[in-house]
Design a protein around this motif. Structure first.
Motif, PDB file in Angstrom:
ATOM      1  N   HIS A  46       0.827  -1.217   0.000  1.00 45.70           N
ATOM      2  CA  HIS A  46       0.000   0.000   0.000  1.00 45.70           C
ATOM      3  C   HIS A  46       0.853   1.255   0.000  1.00 45.70           C
ATOM      4  N   ARG A  47       1.965   1.227   0.735  1.00 44.93           N
ATOM      5  CA  ARG A  47       2.788   2.432   0.821  1.00 44.93           C
ATOM      6  C   ARG A  47       3.406   2.768  -0.535  1.00 44.93           C
ATOM      7  N   GLY A  48       3.895   1.777  -1.240  1.00 43.80           N
ATOM      8  CA  GLY A  48       4.453   2.016  -2.560  1.00 43.80           C
ATOM      9  C   GLY A  48       3.404   2.494  -3.545  1.00 43.80           C
ATOM     10  N   LYS A  49       2.202   1.915  -3.467  1.00 39.78           N
ATOM     11  CA  LYS A  49       1.127   2.359  -4.360  1.00 39.78           C
ATOM     12  C   LYS A  49       0.739   3.810  -4.078  1.00 39.78           C
ATOM     13  N   LEU A  50       0.701   4.174  -2.803  1.00 39.48           N
ATOM     14  CA  LEU A  50       0.337   5.545  -2.446  1.00 39.48           C
ATOM     15  C   LEU A  50       1.381   6.530  -2.960  1.00 39.48           C
ATOM     16  N   ARG A  51       2.663   6.145  -2.837  1.00 41.29           N
ATOM     17  CA  ARG A  51       3.708   7.024  -3.355  1.00 41.29           C
ATOM     18  C   ARG A  51       3.578   7.184  -4.864  1.00 41.29           C
ATOM     19  N   GLY A  52       3.245   6.117  -5.548  1.00 39.64           N
ATOM     20  CA  GLY A  52       3.034   6.206  -6.988  1.00 39.64           C
ATOM     21  C   GLY A  52       1.856   7.085  -7.346  1.00 39.64           C
ATOM     22  N   LEU A  53       0.765   6.949  -6.587  1.00 40.01           N
ATOM     23  CA  LEU A  53      -0.413   7.777  -6.845  1.00 40.01           C
ATOM     24  C   LEU A  53      -0.111   9.257  -6.627  1.00 40.01           C
ATOM     25  N   LEU A  54       0.692   9.544  -5.612  1.00 38.54           N
ATOM     26  CA  LEU A  54       1.047  10.940  -5.363  1.00 38.54           C
ATOM     27  C   LEU A  54       1.863  11.516  -6.526  1.00 38.54           C
ATOM     28  N   VAL A  55       2.763  10.705  -7.064  1.00 34.73           N
ATOM     29  CA  VAL A  55       3.545  11.158  -8.212  1.00 34.73           C
ATOM     30  C   VAL A  55       2.642  11.400  -9.415  1.00 34.73           C
ATOM     31  N   VAL A  56       1.736  10.477  -9.679  1.00 39.74           N
ATOM     32  CA  VAL A  56       0.788  10.656 -10.794  1.00 39.74           C
ATOM     33  C   VAL A  56      -0.008  11.940 -10.613  1.00 39.74           C
ATOM     34  N   ALA A  57      -0.458  12.182  -9.374  1.00 40.49           N
ATOM     35  CA  ALA A  57      -1.268  13.375  -9.117  1.00 40.49           C
ATOM     36  C   ALA A  57      -0.465  14.646  -9.339  1.00 40.49           C
ATOM     37  N   GLU A  58       0.774  14.706  -8.827  1.00 37.10           N
ATOM     38  CA  GLU A  58       1.529  15.947  -8.995  1.00 37.10           C
ATOM     39  C   GLU A  58       1.967  16.143 -10.444  1.00 37.10           C
ATOM     40  N   MET A  59       2.190  15.076 -11.195  1.00 35.67           N
ATOM     41  CA  MET A  59       2.477  15.218 -12.619  1.00 35.67           C
ATOM     42  C   MET A  59       1.265  15.787 -13.355  1.00 35.67           C
ATOM     43  N   ALA A  60       0.080  15.307 -13.003  1.00 37.56           N
ATOM     44  CA  ALA A  60      -1.140  15.795 -13.651  1.00 37.56           C
ATOM     45  C   ALA A  60      -1.380  17.261 -13.329  1.00 37.56           C
ATOM     46  N   VAL A  61      -1.232  17.631 -12.062  1.00 35.82           N
ATOM     47  CA  VAL A  61      -1.452  19.022 -11.663  1.00 35.82           C
ATOM     48  C   VAL A  61      -0.398  19.929 -12.305  1.00 35.82           C
ATOM     49  N   ALA A  62       0.841  19.474 -12.342  1.00 36.81           N
ATOM     50  CA  ALA A  62       1.892  20.279 -12.970  1.00 36.81           C
ATOM     51  C   ALA A  62       1.598  20.506 -14.447  1.00 36.81           C
ATOM     52  N   LEU A  63       1.074  19.489 -15.121  1.00 37.63           N
ATOM     53  CA  LEU A  63       0.763  19.647 -16.544  1.00 37.63           C
ATOM     54  C   LEU A  63      -0.381  20.641 -16.747  1.00 37.63           C
ATOM     55  N   VAL A  64      -1.387  20.594 -15.892  1.00 36.48           N
ATOM     56  CA  VAL A  64      -2.483  21.566 -15.999  1.00 36.48           C
ATOM     57  C   VAL A  64      -1.941  22.986 -15.857  1.00 36.48           C
ATOM     58  N   LEU A  65      -1.083  23.176 -14.868  1.00 35.39           N
ATOM     59  CA  LEU A  65      -0.518  24.507 -14.635  1.00 35.39           C
ATOM     60  C   LEU A  65       0.379  24.931 -15.794  1.00 35.39           C
ATOM     61  N   MET A  66       1.189  24.030 -16.299  1.00 37.23           N
ATOM     62  CA  MET A  66       2.072  24.355 -17.416  1.00 37.23           C
ATOM     63  C   MET A  66       1.285  24.635 -18.684  1.00 37.23           C
ATOM     64  N   THR A  67       0.209  23.899 -18.905  1.00 38.12           N
ATOM     65  CA  THR A  67      -0.609  24.140 -20.097  1.00 38.12           C
ATOM     66  C   THR A  67      -1.276  25.505 -20.024  1.00 38.12           C
ATOM     67  N   GLY A  68      -1.833  25.838 -18.848  1.00 37.16           N
ATOM     68  CA  GLY A  68      -2.432  27.165 -18.690  1.00 37.16           C
ATOM     69  C   GLY A  68      -1.416  28.271 -18.883  1.00 37.16           C
ATOM     70  N   ALA A  69      -0.210  28.092 -18.332  1.00 36.67           N
ATOM     71  CA  ALA A  69       0.838  29.095 -18.510  1.00 36.67           C
ATOM     72  C   ALA A  69       1.240  29.203 -19.973  1.00 36.67           C
ATOM     73  N   GLY A  70       1.313  28.074 -20.648  1.00 34.34           N
ATOM     74  CA  GLY A  70       1.655  28.094 -22.061  1.00 34.34           C
ATOM     75  C   GLY A  70       0.637  28.851 -22.888  1.00 34.34           C
ATOM     76  N   LEU A  71      -0.645  28.643 -22.598  1.00 40.88           N
ATOM     77  CA  LEU A  71      -1.700  29.375 -23.315  1.00 40.88           C
ATOM     78  C   LEU A  71      -1.595  30.873 -23.068  1.00 40.88           C
ATOM     79  N   LEU A  72      -1.384  31.266 -21.813  1.00 42.47           N
ATOM     80  CA  LEU A  72      -1.297  32.696 -21.488  1.00 42.47           C
ATOM     81  C   LEU A  72      -0.065  33.334 -22.119  1.00 42.47           C
ATOM     82  N   MET A  73       1.065  32.630 -22.083  1.00 40.00           N
ATOM     83  CA  MET A  73       2.276  33.192 -22.684  1.00 40.00           C
ATOM     84  C   MET A  73       2.165  33.255 -24.200  1.00 40.00           C
ATOM     85  N   GLN A  74       1.544  32.240 -24.810  1.00 38.95           N
ATOM     86  CA  GLN A  74       1.347  32.276 -26.254  1.00 38.95           C
ATOM     87  C   GLN A  74       0.373  33.389 -26.627  1.00 38.95           C
TER      88      GLN A  74
END
Length: 809
Positions: A418-446
């Motif tokens: 369970h601990r390893g799965k939770l760590r993996g889920l946290l990584v997936v979540a922060e990658m997803a959130v980072a991409l949302v933020l980067m995509t929004g920044a990319g749109l605004l800068m473009q």
């Protein structure tokens, strides 16, 4: 017992300084960014306006009926009708901004002034701290000139002397008696240069003729106070009724046919357009904090592995799971509070830079500070953050099996479960959130990049501007005004290094512009208020050459276009194309609907963005400054050298012509253009910075998980290599595990971005909310960063000596 938990947690944090410093910096970054943005939002959006019962204040303005565009200035006649007929309003006041010349013992000084109706301060619920308010008789035409001073002007020119009351100052050549002084805490209700001097009478503006004032020319801003039992909706309904009556009674007036009345809360008129941008900033820093929480949670999960035996021993000695969760949450909260304190300290140091870096067009921005509301928000955010990143690791640690943990386990067995799965889920979540933020920044800068590629219709580099306000008492005749501008241009052009100089009544992208009704040849004229509107500027003969606005047809103005020559005009491409399509516009005639003077079109110039780069081109007409002089103008000086070095020379030339004429608002045209796009620029830059930080945190997160996995599975790596696996196989195995998490995060992030970026579509210019480049580029960058973050631990795994590992086991 809570104090014991906190004391124990503090000892552990001090013992593990490396872990503590990394976690503190991560939390300080996330909490500090949120506190900084919230402090601005608190000052601009959340704090009530500093007036009595501000929720009852309304901003009244004209609105174009065809387009619904608000913000049109109101006429004195319509103001008088509203004041007489409104029943939902307790009171209504009007004002307009002005710049006046103050004669001092040293040199002339430009003073920001406001002309107000006599009950202006009463409507706001403000009283002078010294002296008195305006009297009813002082609001009448021909009354003595009096003024109320701002606290800053009083201290700056009279050293705060109470005896200043009753004394006089010379403004625009008139003696003005000081009757009151305002409090230092008073703030002007709209986003204008704060007036230093307040004077009564709004019925006789110097920029308009009496017949223009009488027939509905707009120049006033209106503020009203609702009666206690009324609402903005009821006031708006009454304004519609008054407007309908106005249209019938004053059918021939300028503002009767096309201009309605808008009534919105004063606060909404100030900050309403800013809400979408601030919402984006709050979302961006919120995402950043979520990524920071995921990182710290992963750190805690990794640290919890080394404390498994400690937790098992505590259980064996009688501690319940709830007691262990409380102990671990106490440590998380302590860590979060320390991180929050560091974040607040970073915010305190960052706020001055933020206020200086932000556009000056943001109202109330200078009121931003670390007040009790911001501190409470930071404390609450720290508590929530501590629970958010601390609960899952605490629960995992407390829920471990007592018997399995107390057994001697083989090296590497802690990975997975369970601990390893939770760590993996946290990584997936922060990658997803980072991409949302980067995509929004990319749109605004473009979007901002596309905006800056818009051709404004003029050149603005290597050009300085000087705002001039000719006092009407000394420049009352058009001939005197024209002579001043003629001498000014001749003398400035003679300065060493000056390539060109020109004068315009309204500078592009510098603010409001004058609109008039006009009648082009070939169109049936219907009169003032019914004919189409056109932007009007008076310019000198060298203006177009100075700013390099392209001439498309005909000629520009020359020195022969003066008061004794036939009236002429230059129109922009939009006018020529709309009213004389497929025809030669040269030789056609165009007239102002008020005076109906037929002016021959002698030239067609390129369209100019005079209000904003993101607005469509509109009709514009230029008149020779020699034929139609104007009191308030801007001198533009072009030089290929250092234009800043010309400022003193230009000032001296102006002083030679008129020693009592102040020069105000000296600025480069580059800075003026930059200010016009300041808000989208700052928004894209800030969101871009937050997106960059999110990328770094996401990389750290996946690196940490991969590195921990490698360290925990050292035995497995040794066995694989002893059975023949080469370095490439190990790298492929380790990188593959990390990249699977990254790919899952990117897929989820793309799906979330498709849903969320549509919310910022109103902030975009020339870019679709689903732009392929803005979605694909951040995904590629994030995956490439994740690949590097996974490769580094994988490379280290290839250096494991299988003999050493197996001998140790």
């Amino acid at each position: 017992m809570i104090l014991q938990d906190l004391e124990f947690g503090f000892r552990l944090l001090r013992k593990n300084l490396g872990f503590t410093l990394v976690a503190l910096l991560t939390l300080a970054l996330g909490i500090g960014a949120n506190s900084a943005i919230f402090s601005v939002v608190n000052a601009v959006l959340l704090q009530p306006l500093p007036y009595q019962a501000p929720e009852r204040l309304l901003f009244l303005s004209g609105v174009v009926r065809e387009t619904g565009a608000p913000g049109v200035l109101m006429s004195f006649t319509k103001f008088s009708q509203i004041k007489e007929q409104a029943r939902t309003l307790e009171s209504v006041t009007a004002f307009y901004a002005d710049t006046m010349s103050l004669v001092t013992e040293r040199e002339p000084e430009a003073v920001n002034a406001a002309h107000v109706s006599r009950d202006f301060f009463k409507v706001l619920g403000i009283s002078a701290i010294r002296g008195r308010d305006f009297l009813p008789e002082e609001d009448a035409l021909g009354a003595a000139d009096v003024a109320i001073l701002s606290d800053g002007f009083w201290h700056g020119h009279f050293a705060g002397d109470p005896a200043a009351l009753g004394r006089s100052v010379t403004l625009d050549g008139r003696r003005v008696t000081i009757v009151g002084i305002l409090s230092s805490t008073f703030r002007f209700p709209l986003q204008f240069p704060t007036p230093d001097v307040w004077m009564p009478r709004v019925s006789d503006p110097t920029s308009l003729r009496p017949d223009q004032v009488r027939t509905g020319a707009g120049y006033l801003y209106l503020i009203a106070r609702l009666r206690s039992a009324e609402t903005p909706a009821s006031a708006k309904a009454e304004m519609d009724t008054i407007d309908a009556h106005y249209r019938r009674q004053f059918a021939g007036f300028v503002d009767a046919e096309r201009i309605g009345i808008s009534a919105v809360p004063l606060e909404e008129s100030l900050v309403g357009p800013l809400r979408p941008g601030f919402a984006v900033l709050l979302a961006a820093v919120g995402f950043l904090l979520l990524i920071a929480c995921a990182n710290v949670a992963n750190l805690l999960l990794a640290r919890a592995t080394s404390r498994d035996r400690e937790m098992a021993l505590r259980k064996a000695l009688g501690a319940s799971s709830g007691r262990l969760v409380r102990q671990l949450l106490s440590e998380s909260l302590l860590l979060s509070l320390f991180g929050g304190s560091l974040g607040v300290a970073l915010t305190a140091g960052f706020l001055p830079t933020l206020c200086a870096f932000s556009p000056g067009s943001v109202p109330r921005l200078q009121e931003t500070r670390l007040d009790v509301h911001v501190l409470l928000f930071s404390v609450l955010l720290s508590f929530v953050t501590g629970i958010l990143f601390g609960f899952a690791p605490a629960w995992q640690a407390a829920a471990g099996s007592l018997h399995e943990t107390l057994k001697e386990r083989t090296r590497g067995s802690s990975e997975g479960g369970h601990r390893g799965k939770l760590r993996g889920l946290l990584v997936v979540a922060e990658m997803a959130v980072a991409l949302v933020l980067m995509t929004g920044a990319g749109l605004l800068m473009q979007s901002f990049s596309t905006l800056m590629k818009v051709n404004p219709g003029f050149s603005y580099d290597h050009r300085m501007t000087f705002l001039l306000n000719l006092p009407p008492n000394r420049y009352s005749q058009p001939e005197i005004q024209a002579q001043f501008y003629r001498q000014l241009i001749e003398r400035v052009k003679a300065l060493p290094g000056v390539d060109a100089a020109g004068v315009t009544s309204y500078l592009p992208l510098a603010g409001p512009i004058r609109f008039v009704h006009f009648c082009p040849e070939g169109v049936v004229c219907q009169g003032i208020g019914k004919d189409p509107l056109i932007a009007l500027r008076q310019v000198s003969s060298g203006y177009f050459y100075t700013v390099h606005t392209p001439l498309l047809q005909g000629r520009v103005f020359n020195d022969r276009d003066n008061a004794s020559s036939p009236p002429v005009a230059i129109v922009n491409h939009t006018v020529a194309n709309r009213y004389w399509p497929a025809k030669n516009p040269l030789g056609k005639h165009i007239a102002n609907s008020r005076d109906m003077i037929q002016r021959e079109v002698v030239g067609v110039v390129s369209d100019v963005k005079f209000n904003a780069l993101n607005l469509a081109n509109s009709e514009e007409m230029y008149l020779p400054l020699e034929q139609v002089p104007w009191l308030t103008t801007t001198l533009i000086v072009h030089s290929q050298g250092d234009v800043q070095a010309l400022i003193s020379g230009v000032r001296s030339k102006i002083s030679e012509i008129d020693p009592d004429l102040p020069v105000t608002s000296v600025a480069s045209m580059e800075s003026i253009v930059a200010t016009s796009v300041a808000q989208p620029r700052v928004l894209s830059q800030f969101v871009g910075v937050f997106a960059g930080l999110a990328l770094v945190l996401a990389a750290i997160g996946i690196y940490g998980v991969t590195a921990y996995s490698v360290a925990a599975r050292t035995q497995e790596m040794g066995i694989r290599m002893s059975l023949g696996a080469g370095p490439r196989d190990i790298i492929k195995f380790v990188v593959g595990q990390g990249m699977r998490l990254a790919l899952f995060g990117v897929v989820i992030g793309v799906a979330a971005s498709l849903a969320l970026t549509r919310l910022i579509s109103t902030l975009l210019f020339g870019v679709s909310a689903t732009d392929l480049l803005a979605f694909s580029f951040p995904a590629v960058v994030l995956l490439a960063t994740a690949l590097i973050a996974c490769y580094l631990p994988a490379r280290r795994a290839t250096r494991v000596d299988p003999m050493v590992v197996l001998r140790f086991e």
